[in-house]
Design a protein around this motif. Structure first.
Motif, PDB file in Angstrom:
ATOM      1  N   ARG A 219     -57.510  12.845   6.617  1.00  0.00           N
ATOM      2  CA  ARG A 219     -57.575  13.064   8.066  1.00  0.00           C
ATOM      3  C   ARG A 219     -57.152  11.774   8.773  1.00  0.00           C
ATOM      4  O   ARG A 219     -57.711  10.710   8.499  1.00  0.00           O
ATOM      5  CB  ARG A 219     -58.989  13.455   8.464  1.00  0.00           C
ATOM      6  CG  ARG A 219     -59.402  14.788   7.870  1.00  0.00           C
ATOM      7  CD  ARG A 219     -60.902  15.003   7.876  1.00  0.00           C
ATOM      8  NE  ARG A 219     -61.534  14.809   9.148  1.00  0.00           N
ATOM      9  CZ  ARG A 219     -62.212  15.742   9.816  1.00  0.00           C
ATOM     10  NH1 ARG A 219     -62.375  16.934   9.284  1.00  0.00           N
ATOM     11  NH2 ARG A 219     -62.761  15.476  10.977  1.00  0.00           N
ATOM     12  N   ILE A 220     -56.153  11.879   9.655  1.00  0.00           N
ATOM     13  CA  ILE A 220     -55.651  10.653  10.289  1.00  0.00           C
ATOM     14  C   ILE A 220     -55.719  10.678  11.815  1.00  0.00           C
ATOM     15  O   ILE A 220     -55.701   9.634  12.440  1.00  0.00           O
ATOM     16  CB  ILE A 220     -54.205  10.340   9.858  1.00  0.00           C
ATOM     17  CG1 ILE A 220     -53.256  11.466  10.256  1.00  0.00           C
ATOM     18  CG2 ILE A 220     -54.141  10.058   8.363  1.00  0.00           C
ATOM     19  CD1 ILE A 220     -51.811  11.080  10.206  1.00  0.00           C
ATOM     20  N   ALA A 221     -55.771  11.875  12.405  1.00  0.00           N
ATOM     21  CA  ALA A 221     -55.763  11.958  13.860  1.00  0.00           C
ATOM     22  C   ALA A 221     -56.227  13.346  14.276  1.00  0.00           C
ATOM     23  O   ALA A 221     -56.400  14.233  13.436  1.00  0.00           O
ATOM     24  CB  ALA A 221     -54.363  11.689  14.407  1.00  0.00           C
ATOM     25  N   ALA A 222     -56.404  13.499  15.587  1.00  0.00           N
ATOM     26  CA  ALA A 222     -56.794  14.805  16.102  1.00  0.00           C
ATOM     27  C   ALA A 222     -56.119  15.041  17.446  1.00  0.00           C
ATOM     28  O   ALA A 222     -55.866  14.100  18.199  1.00  0.00           O
ATOM     29  CB  ALA A 222     -58.300  14.883  16.263  1.00  0.00           C
ATOM     30  N   MET A 223     -55.832  16.290  17.704  1.00  0.00           N
ATOM     31  CA  MET A 223     -55.373  16.711  19.032  1.00  0.00           C
ATOM     32  C   MET A 223     -56.575  17.389  19.677  1.00  0.00           C
ATOM     33  O   MET A 223     -57.160  18.309  19.105  1.00  0.00           O
ATOM     34  CB  MET A 223     -54.203  17.692  18.926  1.00  0.00           C
ATOM     35  CG  MET A 223     -52.936  17.071  18.394  1.00  0.00           C
ATOM     36  SD  MET A 223     -51.557  18.246  18.291  1.00  0.00           S
ATOM     37  CE  MET A 223     -51.221  18.566  20.019  1.00  0.00           C
ATOM     38  N   VAL A 224     -56.954  16.904  20.843  1.00  0.00           N
ATOM     39  CA  VAL A 224     -58.125  17.445  21.529  1.00  0.00           C
ATOM     40  C   VAL A 224     -57.785  17.700  22.993  1.00  0.00           C
ATOM     41  O   VAL A 224     -56.877  17.073  23.545  1.00  0.00           O
ATOM     42  CB  VAL A 224     -59.338  16.489  21.432  1.00  0.00           C
ATOM     43  CG1 VAL A 224     -59.772  16.295  19.992  1.00  0.00           C
ATOM     44  CG2 VAL A 224     -59.039  15.158  22.087  1.00  0.00           C
ATOM     45  N   PRO A 225     -58.530  18.583  23.639  1.00  0.00           N
ATOM     46  CA  PRO A 225     -58.314  18.789  25.072  1.00  0.00           C
ATOM     47  C   PRO A 225     -58.591  17.499  25.842  1.00  0.00           C
ATOM     48  O   PRO A 225     -59.412  16.661  25.415  1.00  0.00           O
ATOM     49  CB  PRO A 225     -59.342  19.861  25.436  1.00  0.00           C
ATOM     50  CG  PRO A 225     -59.726  20.513  24.151  1.00  0.00           C
ATOM     51  CD  PRO A 225     -59.556  19.463  23.100  1.00  0.00           C
ATOM     52  N   LEU A 226     -57.936  17.348  26.957  1.00  0.00           N
ATOM     53  CA  LEU A 226     -58.105  16.154  27.782  1.00  0.00           C
ATOM     54  C   LEU A 226     -59.561  15.962  28.187  1.00  0.00           C
ATOM     55  O   LEU A 226     -60.053  14.829  28.248  1.00  0.00           O
ATOM     56  CB  LEU A 226     -57.209  16.238  29.020  1.00  0.00           C
ATOM     57  CG  LEU A 226     -57.160  15.017  29.910  1.00  0.00           C
ATOM     58  CD1 LEU A 226     -56.736  13.784  29.116  1.00  0.00           C
ATOM     59  CD2 LEU A 226     -56.222  15.246  31.066  1.00  0.00           C
ATOM     60  N   GLU A 227     -60.280  17.043  28.434  1.00  0.00           N
ATOM     61  CA  GLU A 227     -61.692  16.943  28.817  1.00  0.00           C
ATOM     62  C   GLU A 227     -62.513  16.271  27.715  1.00  0.00           C
ATOM     63  O   GLU A 227     -63.438  15.515  28.007  1.00  0.00           O
ATOM     64  CB  GLU A 227     -62.273  18.335  29.110  1.00  0.00           C
ATOM     65  CG  GLU A 227     -61.664  19.012  30.320  1.00  0.00           C
ATOM     66  CD  GLU A 227     -60.368  19.774  30.029  1.00  0.00           C
ATOM     67  OE1 GLU A 227     -59.828  20.373  30.955  1.00  0.00           O
ATOM     68  OE2 GLU A 227     -59.890  19.754  28.865  1.00  0.00           O
ATOM     69  N   ASP A 228     -62.184  16.535  26.459  1.00  0.00           N
ATOM     70  CA  ASP A 228     -62.882  15.882  25.347  1.00  0.00           C
ATOM     71  C   ASP A 228     -62.620  14.381  25.362  1.00  0.00           C
ATOM     72  O   ASP A 228     -63.534  13.581  25.153  1.00  0.00           O
ATOM     73  CB  ASP A 228     -62.430  16.455  24.006  1.00  0.00           C
ATOM     74  CG  ASP A 228     -62.950  17.857  23.746  1.00  0.00           C
ATOM     75  OD1 ASP A 228     -63.545  18.461  24.664  1.00  0.00           O
ATOM     76  OD2 ASP A 228     -62.757  18.350  22.623  1.00  0.00           O
TER      77      ASP A 228
ATOM     78  N   LEU B 290     -68.525   8.140  27.524  1.00  0.00           N
ATOM     79  CA  LEU B 290     -69.571   7.689  26.607  1.00  0.00           C
ATOM     80  C   LEU B 290     -69.352   6.249  26.171  1.00  0.00           C
ATOM     81  O   LEU B 290     -70.302   5.455  26.100  1.00  0.00           O
ATOM     82  CB  LEU B 290     -69.628   8.605  25.382  1.00  0.00           C
ATOM     83  CG  LEU B 290     -70.115  10.031  25.641  1.00  0.00           C
ATOM     84  CD1 LEU B 290     -69.907  10.897  24.401  1.00  0.00           C
ATOM     85  CD2 LEU B 290     -71.561  10.045  26.077  1.00  0.00           C
ATOM     86  N   GLU B 291     -68.096   5.887  25.890  1.00  0.00           N
ATOM     87  CA  GLU B 291     -67.789   4.498  25.515  1.00  0.00           C
ATOM     88  C   GLU B 291     -68.128   3.543  26.653  1.00  0.00           C
ATOM     89  O   GLU B 291     -68.688   2.473  26.427  1.00  0.00           O
ATOM     90  CB  GLU B 291     -66.321   4.364  25.136  1.00  0.00           C
ATOM     91  CG  GLU B 291     -65.972   4.997  23.809  1.00  0.00           C
ATOM     92  CD  GLU B 291     -64.482   4.949  23.512  1.00  0.00           C
ATOM     93  OE1 GLU B 291     -63.659   4.843  24.458  1.00  0.00           O
ATOM     94  OE2 GLU B 291     -64.132   5.033  22.326  1.00  0.00           O
ATOM     95  N   ASP B 292     -67.790   3.933  27.886  1.00  0.00           N
ATOM     96  CA  ASP B 292     -68.104   3.088  29.040  1.00  0.00           C
ATOM     97  C   ASP B 292     -69.610   2.884  29.175  1.00  0.00           C
ATOM     98  O   ASP B 292     -70.075   1.780  29.451  1.00  0.00           O
ATOM     99  CB  ASP B 292     -67.549   3.698  30.330  1.00  0.00           C
ATOM    100  CG  ASP B 292     -66.037   3.625  30.421  1.00  0.00           C
ATOM    101  OD1 ASP B 292     -65.424   2.889  29.618  1.00  0.00           O
ATOM    102  OD2 ASP B 292     -65.464   4.322  31.288  1.00  0.00           O
ATOM    103  N   ARG B 293     -70.377   3.955  28.985  1.00  0.00           N
ATOM    104  CA  ARG B 293     -71.834   3.839  29.088  1.00  0.00           C
ATOM    105  C   ARG B 293     -72.403   2.936  27.999  1.00  0.00           C
ATOM    106  O   ARG B 293     -73.337   2.170  28.244  1.00  0.00           O
ATOM    107  CB  ARG B 293     -72.479   5.214  29.040  1.00  0.00           C
ATOM    108  CG  ARG B 293     -72.244   5.990  30.314  1.00  0.00           C
ATOM    109  CD  ARG B 293     -73.027   7.253  30.362  1.00  0.00           C
ATOM    110  NE  ARG B 293     -72.767   7.933  31.628  1.00  0.00           N
ATOM    111  CZ  ARG B 293     -73.265   9.096  31.932  1.00  0.00           C
ATOM    112  NH1 ARG B 293     -74.042   9.734  31.078  1.00  0.00           N
ATOM    113  NH2 ARG B 293     -72.988   9.648  33.097  1.00  0.00           N
TER     114      ARG B 293
ATOM    115  N   GLU C  51     -61.791  12.545  27.968  1.00  0.00           N
ATOM    116  CA  GLU C  51     -62.467  11.966  29.134  1.00  0.00           C
ATOM    117  C   GLU C  51     -63.956  11.782  28.860  1.00  0.00           C
ATOM    118  O   GLU C  51     -64.539  10.766  29.243  1.00  0.00           O
ATOM    119  CB  GLU C  51     -62.232  12.837  30.363  1.00  0.00           C
ATOM    120  CG  GLU C  51     -60.796  12.774  30.852  1.00  0.00           C
ATOM    121  CD  GLU C  51     -60.463  13.812  31.911  1.00  0.00           C
ATOM    122  OE1 GLU C  51     -61.251  14.773  32.097  1.00  0.00           O
ATOM    123  OE2 GLU C  51     -59.411  13.663  32.551  1.00  0.00           O
ATOM    124  N   LEU C  52     -64.580  12.736  28.177  1.00  0.00           N
ATOM    125  CA  LEU C  52     -65.992  12.612  27.825  1.00  0.00           C
ATOM    126  C   LEU C  52     -66.202  11.455  26.857  1.00  0.00           C
ATOM    127  O   LEU C  52     -67.146  10.666  27.011  1.00  0.00           O
ATOM    128  CB  LEU C  52     -66.503  13.914  27.209  1.00  0.00           C
ATOM    129  CG  LEU C  52     -67.949  13.909  26.733  1.00  0.00           C
ATOM    130  CD1 LEU C  52     -68.913  13.586  27.875  1.00  0.00           C
ATOM    131  CD2 LEU C  52     -68.295  15.241  26.096  1.00  0.00           C
TER     132      LEU C  52
END
Length: 84
Positions: A35-44, A51-54, A46-47
């Motif tokens: 597993r090397i990467a993922a395609m995710v919805p933009l909303e994922d 979380l990283e910012d918090r 942004e979340l």
């Protein structure tokens, strides 16, 4: 969640893009069985960034609380491994 090789993803990129953006599906990409990467919805994404910012704010508060005094910005960045 679907898992595809990078070659399969390349062959079906437009479809995968539509599925992640409109159907909100997540797709994991593999190369040589890893597993090397993922395609995710933009909303994922942004979340995840929220979380990283918090977490970063929490770490900054902890450093300031431990110091018990004003900490120069450069020192705070160094303690949080934020680079120069």
């Amino acid at each position: 969640m679907e898992t595809l090789t990078t070659a399969q993803a390349r062959d079906h990129f437009a479809d995968l893009l539509n599925r992640t953006s409109y159907a909100k599906e997540r797709v994991v990409l593999t190369r040589h069985g890893k597993r090397i990467a993922a395609m995710v919805p933009l909303e994922d994404l942004e979340l995840l960034e929220l979380l990283e910012d918090r977490l970063d704010v929490g770490q900054a508060r902890n450093v300031l609380a431990e110091a018990g005094e004003d900490v120069p910005w450069g020192e705070l960045k160094k303690q949080l491994s934020l680079g120069q």
